[in-house]
Write a protein that holds these residues in place. Structure first.
Motif, PDB file in Angstrom:
ATOM      1  N   UNK A  82      17.975  -9.224  -0.149  1.00  0.00           N
ATOM      2  CA  UNK A  82      18.796  -9.648   0.979  1.00  0.00           C
ATOM      3  C   UNK A  82      20.188  -9.941   0.444  1.00  0.00           C
ATOM      4  N   UNK A  83      21.182  -9.321   1.065  1.00  0.00           N
ATOM      5  CA  UNK A  83      22.560  -9.441   0.592  1.00  0.00           C
ATOM      6  C   UNK A  83      23.450 -10.014   1.691  1.00  0.00           C
ATOM      7  N   UNK A  84      24.387 -10.853   1.282  1.00  0.00           N
ATOM      8  CA  UNK A  84      25.441 -11.301   2.176  1.00  0.00           C
ATOM      9  C   UNK A  84      26.570 -10.286   2.064  1.00  0.00           C
ATOM     10  N   UNK A  85      27.015  -9.766   3.198  1.00  0.00           N
ATOM     11  CA  UNK A  85      28.138  -8.832   3.236  1.00  0.00           C
ATOM     12  C   UNK A  85      29.373  -9.617   3.641  1.00  0.00           C
ATOM     13  N   UNK A  95      31.510  -8.901   8.890  1.00  0.00           N
ATOM     14  CA  UNK A  95      30.566  -9.326   7.855  1.00  0.00           C
ATOM     15  C   UNK A  95      29.171  -9.521   8.435  1.00  0.00           C
ATOM     16  N   UNK A  96      28.201  -9.714   7.545  1.00  0.00           N
ATOM     17  CA  UNK A  96      26.841  -9.921   8.014  1.00  0.00           C
ATOM     18  C   UNK A  96      25.846 -10.039   6.882  1.00  0.00           C
ATOM     19  N   UNK A  97      24.616  -9.659   7.177  1.00  0.00           N
ATOM     20  CA  UNK A  97      23.515  -9.707   6.228  1.00  0.00           C
ATOM     21  C   UNK A  97      22.872  -8.329   6.143  1.00  0.00           C
ATOM     22  N   UNK A  98      22.685  -7.843   4.930  1.00  0.00           N
ATOM     23  CA  UNK A  98      22.060  -6.544   4.703  1.00  0.00           C
ATOM     24  C   UNK A  98      20.718  -6.769   4.023  1.00  0.00           C
ATOM     25  N   UNK A  99      19.666  -6.197   4.600  1.00  0.00           N
ATOM     26  CA  UNK A  99      18.333  -6.262   4.011  1.00  0.00           C
ATOM     27  C   UNK A  99      17.961  -4.878   3.501  1.00  0.00           C
ATOM     28  N   UNK A 100      17.435  -4.828   2.275  1.00  0.00           N
ATOM     29  CA  UNK A 100      17.044  -3.570   1.644  1.00  0.00           C
ATOM     30  C   UNK A 100      15.518  -3.559   1.515  1.00  0.00           C
ATOM     31  N   UNK A 112      18.704  -2.551   6.777  1.00  0.00           N
ATOM     32  CA  UNK A 112      18.854  -3.117   8.113  1.00  0.00           C
ATOM     33  C   UNK A 112      19.994  -4.127   8.046  1.00  0.00           C
ATOM     34  N   UNK A 113      20.985  -3.919   8.894  1.00  0.00           N
ATOM     35  CA  UNK A 113      22.192  -4.739   8.899  1.00  0.00           C
ATOM     36  C   UNK A 113      22.222  -5.608  10.142  1.00  0.00           C
ATOM     37  N   UNK A 114      22.544  -6.879   9.943  1.00  0.00           N
ATOM     38  CA  UNK A 114      22.698  -7.824  11.044  1.00  0.00           C
ATOM     39  C   UNK A 114      24.091  -8.425  10.949  1.00  0.00           C
ATOM     40  N   UNK A 115      24.832  -8.405  12.046  1.00  0.00           N
ATOM     41  CA  UNK A 115      26.173  -9.003  12.048  1.00  0.00           C
ATOM     42  C   UNK A 115      26.071 -10.508  11.871  1.00  0.00           C
ATOM     43  N   UNK A 121      19.129  -6.709  14.844  1.00  0.00           N
ATOM     44  CA  UNK A 121      19.614  -5.701  13.896  1.00  0.00           C
ATOM     45  C   UNK A 121      20.735  -4.909  14.563  1.00  0.00           C
ATOM     46  N   UNK A 122      21.882  -4.833  13.894  1.00  0.00           N
ATOM     47  CA  UNK A 122      23.035  -4.100  14.396  1.00  0.00           C
ATOM     48  C   UNK A 122      22.857  -2.609  14.157  1.00  0.00           C
ATOM     49  N   UNK A 123      22.452  -2.254  12.948  1.00  0.00           N
ATOM     50  CA  UNK A 123      22.143  -0.854  12.640  1.00  0.00           C
ATOM     51  C   UNK A 123      21.171  -0.802  11.468  1.00  0.00           C
TER      52      UNK A 123
END
Length: 131
Positions: A82-85, A95-100, A112-115, A121-123
């Protein structure tokens, strides 16, 4: 109330032990450093746009959008998946949170990206690592 037979207790114990062992092995694999490298792909939501991700110990980054016009820094949290963007640049980029999510294929992941501030999930999309 009926008492459990000895074989039922043994079967339940073995099942529980297998479940715990499987969970531990899954966690170990998910936290392995095998995700370092350059990843490219596209989103599978909406019209789809390109995504490029670099995961490295010295610094990770994400670029996305038409012409990869958006960019930002990825900082790992919670077990490296889980990454903070943040430090996002580009008009309309947030910005948001990216899950790999690793897949059975070693050179493929799902993202999966969340704003920031959202829970939906945004995209999402699939990325591949090229040697």
């Amino acid at each position: 109330m009926r008492r459990a037979r000895a074989w039922q207790v043994v079967v339940a114990g073995v099942g529980l032990a297998m479940g715990v062992a499987g969970f531990v092995l899954w966690l170990r694999g998910a936290q392995s450093p095998g995700l370092a490298g350059q990843w490219t792909g596209s989103t599978d939501t909406g019209s789809g746009f390109p995504v490029a991700m670099e995961l490295a110990d010295g610094g990770s980054a994400l670029r996305w959008g038409a012409g990869l016009r958006c960019s930002g820094r990825l900082s790992p949290t919670r077990g490296r998946l889980v990454f903070t963007l943040d430090r996002v640049k580009g008009e309309g980029c947030v910005p948001g949170t990216l899950r790999v999510f690793p897949t059975p294929e070693p050179d493929q992941v799902v993202i999966k990206m969340t704003r920031q501030g959202d829970t939906d999930i945004t995209y999402s999309g699939t990325l591949s690592r090229h040697s």
